[in-house]
Design a protein around this motif. Structure first.
Motif, mmCIF file in Angstrom:
data_model
loop_
_atom_site.group_PDB
_atom_site.id
_atom_site.type_symbol
_atom_site.label_atom_id
_atom_site.label_comp_id
_atom_site.label_asym_id
_atom_site.label_seq_id
_atom_site.Cartn_x
_atom_site.Cartn_y
_atom_site.Cartn_z
ATOM 1 N N ALA A 92 -1.615 9.875 8.700
ATOM 2 C CA ALA A 92 -1.139 10.914 9.619
ATOM 3 C C ALA A 92 0.133 11.557 9.091
ATOM 4 N N GLU A 93 1.046 10.729 8.599
ATOM 5 C CA GLU A 93 2.279 11.270 8.033
ATOM 6 C C GLU A 93 1.987 12.063 6.772
ATOM 7 N N ALA A 94 1.014 11.616 5.995
ATOM 8 C CA ALA A 94 0.644 12.339 4.775
ATOM 9 C C ALA A 94 0.151 13.743 5.120
ATOM 10 N N GLU A 95 -0.639 13.874 6.181
ATOM 11 C CA GLU A 95 -1.102 15.187 6.606
ATOM 12 C C GLU A 95 0.061 16.067 7.056
ATOM 13 N N ASP A 96 1.004 15.462 7.796
ATOM 14 C CA ASP A 96 2.177 16.217 8.246
ATOM 15 C C ASP A 96 2.979 16.731 7.055
ATOM 16 N N VAL A 97 3.157 15.868 6.046
ATOM 17 C CA VAL A 97 3.904 16.272 4.852
ATOM 18 C C VAL A 97 3.171 17.387 4.118
ATOM 19 N N ALA A 98 1.856 17.268 4.014
ATOM 20 C CA ALA A 98 1.088 18.308 3.327
ATOM 21 C C ALA A 98 1.252 19.651 4.033
ATOM 22 N N GLN A 99 1.167 19.639 5.367
ATOM 23 C CA GLN A 99 1.320 20.885 6.121
ATOM 24 C C GLN A 99 2.712 21.464 5.915
ATOM 25 N N GLU A 100 3.735 20.621 6.018
ATOM 26 C CA GLU A 100 5.106 21.109 5.861
ATOM 27 C C GLU A 100 5.359 21.600 4.436
ATOM 28 N N THR A 101 4.715 20.950 3.467
ATOM 29 C CA THR A 101 4.860 21.387 2.076
ATOM 30 C C THR A 101 4.404 22.828 1.916
ATOM 31 N N PHE A 102 3.234 23.145 2.461
ATOM 32 C CA PHE A 102 2.705 24.491 2.275
ATOM 33 C C PHE A 102 3.447 25.526 3.123
ATOM 34 N N ILE A 103 4.027 25.104 4.235
ATOM 35 C CA ILE A 103 4.896 26.006 4.982
ATOM 36 C C ILE A 103 6.112 26.367 4.142
ATOM 37 N N ARG A 104 6.661 25.365 3.462
ATOM 38 C CA ARG A 104 7.835 25.625 2.609
ATOM 39 C C ARG A 104 7.460 26.461 1.391
ATOM 40 N N VAL A 105 6.274 26.213 0.840
ATOM 41 C CA VAL A 105 5.809 27.042 -0.269
ATOM 42 C C VAL A 105 5.713 28.495 0.180
ATOM 43 N N TRP A 106 5.172 28.720 1.357
ATOM 44 C CA TRP A 106 5.040 30.083 1.895
ATOM 45 C C TRP A 106 6.410 30.748 2.000
ATOM 46 N N LYS A 107 7.396 30.008 2.496
ATOM 47 C CA LYS A 107 8.722 30.574 2.707
ATOM 48 C C LYS A 107 9.511 30.742 1.410
ATOM 49 N N ALA A 108 9.277 29.858 0.440
ATOM 50 C CA ALA A 108 10.110 29.845 -0.770
ATOM 51 C C ALA A 108 9.428 30.451 -1.989
ATOM 52 N N ALA A 109 8.225 30.986 -1.839
ATOM 53 C CA ALA A 109 7.469 31.483 -2.997
ATOM 54 C C ALA A 109 8.258 32.504 -3.805
ATOM 55 N N GLY A 110 9.021 33.342 -3.133
ATOM 56 C CA GLY A 110 9.773 34.372 -3.826
ATOM 57 C C GLY A 110 10.912 33.832 -4.661
ATOM 58 N N ARG A 111 11.290 32.572 -4.451
ATOM 59 C CA ARG A 111 12.397 31.977 -5.208
ATOM 60 C C ARG A 111 11.917 31.151 -6.395
ATOM 61 N N PHE A 112 10.624 31.060 -6.572
ATOM 62 C CA PHE A 112 10.095 30.305 -7.711
ATOM 63 C C PHE A 112 10.459 31.008 -9.013
ATOM 64 N N GLU A 113 10.983 30.244 -9.982
ATOM 65 C CA GLU A 113 11.399 30.795 -11.263
ATOM 66 C C GLU A 113 10.334 30.480 -12.305
ATOM 67 N N SER A 114 9.615 31.495 -12.716
ATOM 68 C CA SER A 114 8.543 31.328 -13.693
ATOM 69 C C SER A 114 9.102 30.808 -15.009
ATOM 70 N N GLY A 115 8.390 29.864 -15.604
ATOM 71 C CA GLY A 115 8.792 29.330 -16.897
ATOM 72 C C GLY A 115 9.608 28.059 -16.817
ATOM 73 N N ARG A 116 10.197 27.780 -15.672
ATOM 74 C CA ARG A 116 11.020 26.587 -15.548
ATOM 75 C C ARG A 116 10.198 25.360 -15.185
ATOM 76 N N ALA A 117 9.090 25.557 -14.525
ATOM 77 C CA ALA A 117 8.207 24.446 -14.146
ATOM 78 C C ALA A 117 6.847 25.011 -13.800
ATOM 79 N N GLN A 118 5.829 24.178 -13.899
ATOM 80 C CA GLN A 118 4.514 24.580 -13.436
ATOM 81 C C GLN A 118 4.517 24.663 -11.912
ATOM 82 N N VAL A 119 3.679 25.515 -11.382
ATOM 83 C CA VAL A 119 3.605 25.663 -9.930
ATOM 84 C C VAL A 119 3.226 24.330 -9.285
#
Length: 212
Positions: free
Chosen positions: A58-85
């Protein structure tokens, strides 16, 4: 045909030939279809990470959901070339897991009864806890990739293969990070070695009934 994702997410079963970075660029522009597709690609890995670290589906599902919410919010701050997505997304999930693990420890400490007497056994536990905190502090000073490797393998007790998969590196590269991390950690702790040995010696003498 669409598959139901976690708690309201809709994951489409269609494929996609765009790179993860291209999808992340679209997400930064508010493209929900790109977000669904990236989630479809990353979800098994993120759930695996969270399940192994937290041991609670159950906690794993919660973390997965929160992870993708953060990805949605922070996508514009991803720096290409510094790490794989995938590495960037995994790192978000790992950090969320550590937040939950820290909260668990805080709750556990709050629930422990206070004891007024400072018995030798209690002094020994406090000394070992302080020593453990010093090790954690030293680990936190390691470079990020070395710290992540050390945390996954030594603190979360994952296999080298599983840790390498999470970090998107080869097993050989992970072992190199571990070796460098151990050397750096040893160097960081050398200055504290005298204090640690002295503390343990004092506890050992006290437990034998002799004043230090």
């Amino acid at each position: 045909m669409a598959d139901t994702g976690l708690n309201g997410f809709r994951v489409r079963s269609r494929g996609g030939d765009q790179s993860d970075e291209a999808l992340l660029g679209r997400i930064a522009q508010g493209d929900r279809d790109a977000a669904r597709l990236l989630m479809q690609r990353c979800l098994p890995r993120i759930c695996g990470i969270a399940q192994r670290m937290l041991g609670d589906p159950a906690e794993a599902e919660d973390v997965a959901q929160e992870t993708f919410i953060r990805v949605w919010k922070a996508a514009g701050r991803f720096e290409s070339g510094r790490a794989q997505v995938t590495t960037w997304v995994s790192r978000i999930a790992i950090n969320l897991c550590y937040d939950r693990l820290r909260k668990r420890r805080e709750v556990l400490m709050d629930e422990m009864p206070e004891r007024a007497d400072e018995t030798p056994d209690q002094e020994a536990r406090l000394t070992r806890r302080e020593s453990g905190n010093r090790v954690v502090d030293a680990v936190n000073q390691l470079p990020e990739r070395q710290r992540m490797a050390m945390e996954l393998v030594h603190f979360q007790e994952m296999s080298n293969i599983a840790a390498a998969e999470i970090m998107s590196v080869s097993v050989e590269a992970l072992e190199s990070l571990l070796a460098r991390g151990r050397r750096k950690l040893k160097a960081l702790l050398m200055d504290q070695a005298g204090d640690l040995i002295s503390s343990y010696h004092s506890v050992a003498v006290t437990q034998e009934g002799v004043e230090p």
